[in-house]
Motif scaffolding. Structure first.
Motif, PDB file in Angstrom:
ATOM      1  N   PRO A   1       0.832  -1.207   0.000  1.00 23.11           N
ATOM      2  CA  PRO A   1       0.000   0.000   0.000  1.00 23.11           C
ATOM      3  C   PRO A   1       0.868   1.258   0.000  1.00 23.11           C
ATOM      4  O   PRO A   1       1.869   1.310   0.697  1.00 23.11           O
TER       5      PRO A   1
ATOM      6  N   ARG B   1      -7.316   1.994   7.185  1.00 30.49           N
ATOM      7  CA  ARG B   1      -6.243   1.001   7.029  1.00 30.49           C
ATOM      8  C   ARG B   1      -5.994   0.241   8.333  1.00 30.49           C
ATOM      9  O   ARG B   1      -5.776  -0.962   8.314  1.00 30.49           O
TER      10      ARG B   1
ATOM     11  N   VAL C   1      -3.954  -3.189   7.387  1.00 33.28           N
ATOM     12  CA  VAL C   1      -3.059  -2.832   6.282  1.00 33.28           C
ATOM     13  C   VAL C   1      -1.672  -2.443   6.796  1.00 33.28           C
ATOM     14  O   VAL C   1      -0.661  -2.712   6.140  1.00 33.28           O
TER      15      VAL C   1
ATOM     16  N   ASP D   1      -6.285  -2.068  -0.669  1.00 27.51           N
ATOM     17  CA  ASP D   1      -5.000  -2.449  -0.068  1.00 27.51           C
ATOM     18  C   ASP D   1      -5.131  -3.765   0.703  1.00 27.51           C
ATOM     19  O   ASP D   1      -4.283  -4.652   0.582  1.00 27.51           O
TER      20      ASP D   1
END
Length: 183
Positions: free
Chosen positions: A105, A119, A124, A152
């Motif tokens: 990402p 995220r 992530v 992501d």
């Protein structure tokens, strides 16, 4: 295995690409007076790191996400660097140091609270940020935080050596336009 390829390709890229890096740096020095752009970004486990890129905007431009920056801040040489993605080459140093991966990402700024929250919710930040990935080759940028975080997370769930090479190949052959800049 992916970390091995990150080290191998970033070292080779820096070693073999130094003449191109030097020429871009010299032109950048003439263009903006400061060819490199360093900016603190959110890394793995939400730890800060200093991202290095070739400068594409005039010095003194506000430190905001690309989609919030003004297109008038980009120099003509900077437009070329962005279009060809050559502005990303110094990040090979970040990859070699272990702060980034070639695929992952894109690292965000600490002031992008919504993206950081999305995220974090999806895990992530357990991965190294990358130079390219699924979102980049599909032209999904930081202007859509929830979609970007979902993309992501999906990429990271399916990331293996074959997919890693696929994203690199798609990026090198020109798939994806990079982060959008408002006009």
């Amino acid at each position: 295995m992916i970390r091995f390829f990150d080290i191998l390709f970033s070292a080779l890229g820096l070693l073999l690409g130094w003449p191109v890096l030097a020429v871009i740096a010299l032109i950048g020095l003439w263009d903006t007076g400061s060819p490199l752009f360093c900016q603190q970004r959110v890394g793995r486990f939400q730890q800060p790191f200093m991202l290095v890129k070739f400068r594409t905007m005039r010095p003194g431009t506000a430190s905001v996400a690309t989609h919030l920056a003004s297109a008038s801040a980009i120099t003509p040489f900077g437009r070329f660097l962005r279009r060809t993605k050559l502005d990303e080459l110094p990040q090979l140093w970040n990859v070699l140091k272990g702060e980034m991966s070639l695929v992952g990402p894109r690292p965000c700024l600490f002031n992008q609270h919504e993206l950081i929250e999305e995220r974090a919710r999806r895990g992530v930040f357990d991965a190294r940020p990358g130079i390219t990935g699924l979102a980049q080759v599909n032209e999904i940028d930081m202007s859509t935080p929830k979609l970007l975080a979902e993309t992501d997370a999906r990429m990271l769930r399916s990331l293996n050596t074959a997919v890693y090479f696929r994203y690199i190949l798609l990026t090198v052959t020109g798939k994806g336009a990079g982060d959008r800049v408002r006009s």
